[in-house]
Design a protein around this motif. Structure first.
Motif, PDB file in Angstrom:
ATOM      1  N   GLY A  33      24.411  29.159  33.652  1.00  0.00           N
ATOM      2  CA  GLY A  33      24.486  30.456  34.322  1.00  0.00           C
ATOM      3  C   GLY A  33      25.489  31.397  33.669  1.00  0.00           C
ATOM      4  N   ALA A  34      26.662  30.874  33.327  1.00  0.00           N
ATOM      5  CA  ALA A  34      27.703  31.704  32.719  1.00  0.00           C
ATOM      6  C   ALA A  34      27.290  32.181  31.326  1.00  0.00           C
ATOM      7  CB  ALA A  34      29.012  30.915  32.637  1.00  0.00           C
ATOM      8  N   GLY A  35      26.567  31.322  30.577  1.00  0.00           N
ATOM      9  CA  GLY A  35      26.220  31.661  29.199  1.00  0.00           C
ATOM     10  C   GLY A  35      24.920  32.415  29.024  1.00  0.00           C
ATOM     11  N   PHE A  36      23.926  32.122  29.915  1.00  0.00           N
ATOM     12  CA  PHE A  36      22.587  32.684  29.696  1.00  0.00           C
ATOM     13  C   PHE A  36      22.015  33.365  30.942  1.00  0.00           C
ATOM     14  CE2 PHE A  36      23.192  29.043  26.856  1.00  0.00           C
ATOM     15  CZ  PHE A  36      23.060  29.670  25.621  1.00  0.00           C
ATOM     16  N   GLY A  37      22.811  33.528  31.959  1.00  0.00           N
ATOM     17  CA  GLY A  37      22.330  34.199  33.162  1.00  0.00           C
ATOM     18  C   GLY A  37      21.220  33.418  33.838  1.00  0.00           C
ATOM     19  N   TYR A  38      20.158  34.125  34.237  1.00  0.00           N
ATOM     20  CA  TYR A  38      19.037  33.496  34.937  1.00  0.00           C
ATOM     21  C   TYR A  38      17.926  33.051  33.983  1.00  0.00           C
ATOM     22  CZ  TYR A  38      21.229  36.165  38.739  1.00  0.00           C
ATOM     23  OH  TYR A  38      22.129  36.708  39.636  1.00  0.00           O
ATOM     24  N   ALA A  39      18.117  33.253  32.657  1.00  0.00           N
ATOM     25  CA  ALA A  39      17.029  33.109  31.687  1.00  0.00           C
ATOM     26  C   ALA A  39      16.426  31.706  31.633  1.00  0.00           C
ATOM     27  CB  ALA A  39      17.521  33.502  30.295  1.00  0.00           C
ATOM     28  N   LEU A  40      17.222  30.661  31.959  1.00  0.00           N
ATOM     29  CA  LEU A  40      16.730  29.282  31.831  1.00  0.00           C
ATOM     30  C   LEU A  40      16.360  28.640  33.173  1.00  0.00           C
ATOM     31  CD1 LEU A  40      19.135  27.863  29.077  1.00  0.00           C
ATOM     32  CD2 LEU A  40      16.861  28.861  28.808  1.00  0.00           C
ATOM     33  N   LEU A  41      16.258  29.449  34.220  1.00  0.00           N
ATOM     34  CA  LEU A  41      15.863  28.888  35.518  1.00  0.00           C
ATOM     35  C   LEU A  41      14.482  28.239  35.458  1.00  0.00           C
ATOM     36  CD1 LEU A  41      17.114  31.583  38.071  1.00  0.00           C
ATOM     37  CD2 LEU A  41      17.945  29.223  37.842  1.00  0.00           C
ATOM     38  N   TRP A  42      13.617  28.753  34.589  1.00  0.00           N
ATOM     39  CA  TRP A  42      12.276  28.167  34.454  1.00  0.00           C
ATOM     40  C   TRP A  42      12.353  26.705  33.992  1.00  0.00           C
ATOM     41  CZ3 TRP A  42      10.610  26.247  29.780  1.00  0.00           C
ATOM     42  CH2 TRP A  42      11.350  26.636  28.641  1.00  0.00           C
ATOM     43  N   GLY A  43      13.401  26.374  33.227  1.00  0.00           N
ATOM     44  CA  GLY A  43      13.601  24.993  32.789  1.00  0.00           C
ATOM     45  C   GLY A  43      13.832  24.061  33.961  1.00  0.00           C
ATOM     46  N   LEU A  44      14.528  24.555  34.984  1.00  0.00           N
ATOM     47  CA  LEU A  44      14.745  23.751  36.194  1.00  0.00           C
ATOM     48  C   LEU A  44      13.457  23.626  37.001  1.00  0.00           C
ATOM     49  CD1 LEU A  44      18.288  24.868  37.449  1.00  0.00           C
ATOM     50  CD2 LEU A  44      17.591  22.588  36.685  1.00  0.00           C
ATOM     51  N   VAL A  45      12.642  24.695  37.021  1.00  0.00           N
ATOM     52  CA  VAL A  45      11.340  24.619  37.699  1.00  0.00           C
ATOM     53  C   VAL A  45      10.486  23.534  37.049  1.00  0.00           C
ATOM     54  CG1 VAL A  45       9.199  25.840  38.236  1.00  0.00           C
ATOM     55  CG2 VAL A  45      11.391  27.033  38.438  1.00  0.00           C
ATOM     56  N   PHE A  46      10.440  23.531  35.700  1.00  0.00           N
ATOM     57  CA  PHE A  46       9.698  22.486  34.983  1.00  0.00           C
ATOM     58  C   PHE A  46      10.277  21.109  35.291  1.00  0.00           C
ATOM     59  CE2 PHE A  46       9.741  19.570  31.354  1.00  0.00           C
ATOM     60  CZ  PHE A  46       8.382  19.306  31.252  1.00  0.00           C
ATOM     61  N   SER A  47      11.595  21.000  35.290  1.00  0.00           N
ATOM     62  CA  SER A  47      12.250  19.711  35.527  1.00  0.00           C
ATOM     63  C   SER A  47      11.889  19.143  36.895  1.00  0.00           C
ATOM     64  CB  SER A  47      13.777  19.870  35.439  1.00  0.00           C
ATOM     65  OG  SER A  47      14.162  20.336  34.171  1.00  0.00           O
ATOM     66  N   VAL A  48      11.867  19.997  37.900  1.00  0.00           N
ATOM     67  CA  VAL A  48      11.516  19.561  39.252  1.00  0.00           C
ATOM     68  C   VAL A  48      10.073  19.058  39.290  1.00  0.00           C
ATOM     69  CG1 VAL A  48      11.081  20.390  41.609  1.00  0.00           C
ATOM     70  CG2 VAL A  48      13.218  20.981  40.452  1.00  0.00           C
ATOM     71  N   LEU A  49       9.162  19.817  38.665  1.00  0.00           N
ATOM     72  CA  LEU A  49       7.750  19.403  38.637  1.00  0.00           C
ATOM     73  C   LEU A  49       7.584  18.084  37.882  1.00  0.00           C
ATOM     74  CD1 LEU A  49       6.013  22.850  37.959  1.00  0.00           C
ATOM     75  CD2 LEU A  49       6.116  21.597  40.121  1.00  0.00           C
ATOM     76  N   ALA A  50       8.269  17.947  36.735  1.00  0.00           N
ATOM     77  CA  ALA A  50       8.179  16.716  35.941  1.00  0.00           C
ATOM     78  C   ALA A  50       8.729  15.530  36.723  1.00  0.00           C
ATOM     79  CB  ALA A  50       8.936  16.882  34.623  1.00  0.00           C
ATOM     80  N   THR A  51       9.839  15.750  37.414  1.00  0.00           N
ATOM     81  CA  THR A  51      10.443  14.678  38.220  1.00  0.00           C
ATOM     82  C   THR A  51       9.498  14.233  39.326  1.00  0.00           C
ATOM     83  OG1 THR A  51      12.667  15.508  37.769  1.00  0.00           O
ATOM     84  CG2 THR A  51      12.421  14.043  39.653  1.00  0.00           C
ATOM     85  N   ILE A  52       8.876  15.202  40.001  1.00  0.00           N
ATOM     86  CA  ILE A  52       7.933  14.872  41.078  1.00  0.00           C
ATOM     87  C   ILE A  52       6.752  14.076  40.537  1.00  0.00           C
ATOM     88  CG2 ILE A  52       6.229  15.874  42.663  1.00  0.00           C
ATOM     89  CD1 ILE A  52       8.271  18.090  43.255  1.00  0.00           C
ATOM     90  N   PHE A 257      29.657  35.412  36.553  1.00  0.00           N
ATOM     91  CA  PHE A 257      30.321  35.378  35.251  1.00  0.00           C
ATOM     92  C   PHE A 257      29.488  35.811  34.044  1.00  0.00           C
ATOM     93  CE2 PHE A 257      32.164  31.838  37.831  1.00  0.00           C
ATOM     94  CZ  PHE A 257      33.357  32.492  38.142  1.00  0.00           C
ATOM     95  N   PHE A 258      28.151  35.858  34.154  1.00  0.00           N
ATOM     96  CA  PHE A 258      27.347  36.201  32.980  1.00  0.00           C
ATOM     97  C   PHE A 258      27.684  37.609  32.492  1.00  0.00           C
ATOM     98  CE2 PHE A 258      23.217  37.867  31.211  1.00  0.00           C
ATOM     99  CZ  PHE A 258      23.310  37.173  30.009  1.00  0.00           C
ATOM    100  N   GLY A 259      28.034  37.707  31.215  1.00  0.00           N
ATOM    101  CA  GLY A 259      28.350  38.998  30.613  1.00  0.00           C
ATOM    102  C   GLY A 259      29.763  39.485  30.835  1.00  0.00           C
ATOM    103  N   THR A 260      30.580  38.700  31.572  1.00  0.00           N
ATOM    104  CA  THR A 260      31.955  39.148  31.861  1.00  0.00           C
ATOM    105  C   THR A 260      32.954  38.683  30.803  1.00  0.00           C
ATOM    106  OG1 THR A 260      32.518  37.180  33.174  1.00  0.00           O
ATOM    107  CG2 THR A 260      31.460  39.018  34.335  1.00  0.00           C
ATOM    108  N   GLY A 261      32.547  37.696  30.005  1.00  0.00           N
ATOM    109  CA  GLY A 261      33.485  37.153  29.021  1.00  0.00           C
ATOM    110  C   GLY A 261      34.445  36.134  29.596  1.00  0.00           C
TER     111      GLY A 261
END
Length: 412
Positions: A33-52, A257-261
């Motif tokens: 979240g601090a480094g890439f904002g919301y951009a990688l949330l889709w990775g968690l969506v995939f992870s949840v589906l794969a886990t299920i 924190f994203f973009g705040t440095g």
């Protein structure tokens, strides 16, 4: 069975969530979240589906086949050499990997206590030791030594609910924008230098030892094919809840924190740096969540190692068995000792990353083979759609596993 009654039967799925939401997951989500904002949330969506997808298969294996995954793997290999290689691979990845991760689980729970109490070490005259590591380890030992699955289940449900309240409430308090969150969840993107963070997000959610843990614990709780619907409800609810917890941490970190440095090195920084923004209570809530995540994973990691070892070696799978207890005690003891002296088992963790990078696709492939066995599962074996979805997940896991191994090896 009504939905309300099914929710009352929550248990094995919660153990899966308790296992994958540990300090490593919280730290990875925080840095994402601090480094890439919301951009990688889709990775968690995939992870949840794969886990299920994968854990639903282990639920069927446990309930219909009445086998743990370790036991099923041992029977799958007929060639003595292949059987030996499978045993060595599983034991290496599970035992050494879990011992390394157990240190992180205990230290992660310790960070929560340090944040709340302000105390980290005690002077024994001959030198200082980390006080909370041994304390957390002894709490986990006391909970495991009870030897009752039902008791552990209730405790872990309480800890997961505590995590949920802590992290989700912190996200709500910080008030993020909904539209960018939805875009991050459903529009895949890969910002520069984010690929390894994506691998980390998926790797902390789709955990190899959870496949062993889940198959074994559903077998202890349920034994009739009619129970499969309840097991699926338990799994879907629990894993989705775990995904929401992980996403709430990414979202909180991104919004703050994203973009705040701001320099965020881990979950403890997230807790402390939220204080000026949200007041002392936010820091305390985050610390409680970190403690709950650490101690729940400190219980499930040794337990998973014991289930996997017992299954692959053909031992009796029983919480009160001496051999079973010896395995989880060894894992826990290593975690306590390393956490007390402040040792970071880097080499062991690197080995675990390599072994798990190999292990997950291999185990997933053999899981697919087992799930197509009419002899083991009868009419409950995989259908075509389940095989296609499982194959897609396995292919992605192979690709990520290769990337992870090459990265650890320093190839790129």
């Amino acid at each position: 069975m009504k939905l309300k009654e099914k929710l009352k039967n929550l248990g094995p799925g919660i153990l899966v969530t308790a296992a994958f939401i540990g300090p490593g997951t919280i730290t990875t989500c925080t840095l994402t979240g601090a480094g890439f904002g919301y951009a990688l949330l889709w990775g968690l969506v995939f992870s949840v589906l794969a886990t299920i997808v994968l854990q639903e298969m282990t639920a069927r294996l446990g309930i219909i086949g009445q086998k743990g995954l370790g036991e099923a793997l041992r029977h799958q290999f007929r060639n003595p050499f292949l059987k030996l290689m499978a045993i060595v691979l599983v034991l290496s990845a599970i035992l050494i990997g879990n011992a390394a991760y157990e240190t992180g689980n205990i230290l992660g729970a310790s960070l929560g206590m340090i944040e709340v109490t302000g105390i980290s070490t005690v002077d024994l005259g001959g030198g200082e030791i980390q006080i909370w590591g041994p304390v957390i380890g002894l709490i986990a030992f006391a909970l495991l030594v009870m030897g009752s699955y039902k008791s552990l289940e209730r405790i872990l449900i309480a800890l997961v609910l505590l995590m949920s309240i802590s992290f989700i409430s912190t996200m709500i308090i910080i008030g993020p924008d909904l539209l960018p969150i939805l875009k991050g969840m459903f529009v895949p993107s890969l910002p520069a230098e984010s690929v390894y963070m994506l691998i980390g997000l998926i790797g902390t959610t789709v955990v190899p030892y959870n496949l062993f843990l889940h198959a074994s614990v559903v077998r202890e709780k349920w034994s009739k094919k009619e129970d499969l619907s309840t097991a699926r409800t338990d799994l879907f609810f629990s894993v989705i809840l775990g995904g929401v917890i992980s996403m709430s941490i990414v979202i909180t970190s991104a919004a703050a924190f994203f973009g705040t440095g701001a320099e965020i090195k881990g979950a403890s920084d997230l807790a402390s740096q939220l204080k000026p923004l949200l007041g002392d209570w936010a820091g305390i809530i985050m610390s409680v969540g970190l403690f709950a995540a650490g101690i729940s994973s400190a219980i499930t990691a040794p337990l998973a190692a014991a289930y996997a070892t017992a299954g692959i070696l053909g031992w009796k799978v029983d919480l009160k068995s001496f051999k079973f207890k010896a395995v989880w005690m060894l894992i826990l003891l290593i975690g306590i000792v390393f956490s007390a002296i402040g040792f970071s088992p880097i080499k062991a963790i690197v080995f675990a990353q390599i072994a798990n990078g190999i292990l997950l696709p291999v185990i997933a492939i053999y899981l697919l083979l087992i799930m197509n066995s009419k002899k083991v599962l009868g009419e409950h074996r995989n259908k075509i759609v389940q095989n296609i979805i499982g194959a897609i997940v396995v292919c992605i896991m192979i690709g990520l596993g290769i990337k992870s191994i090459l990265h650890v090896a320093g190839v790129f």
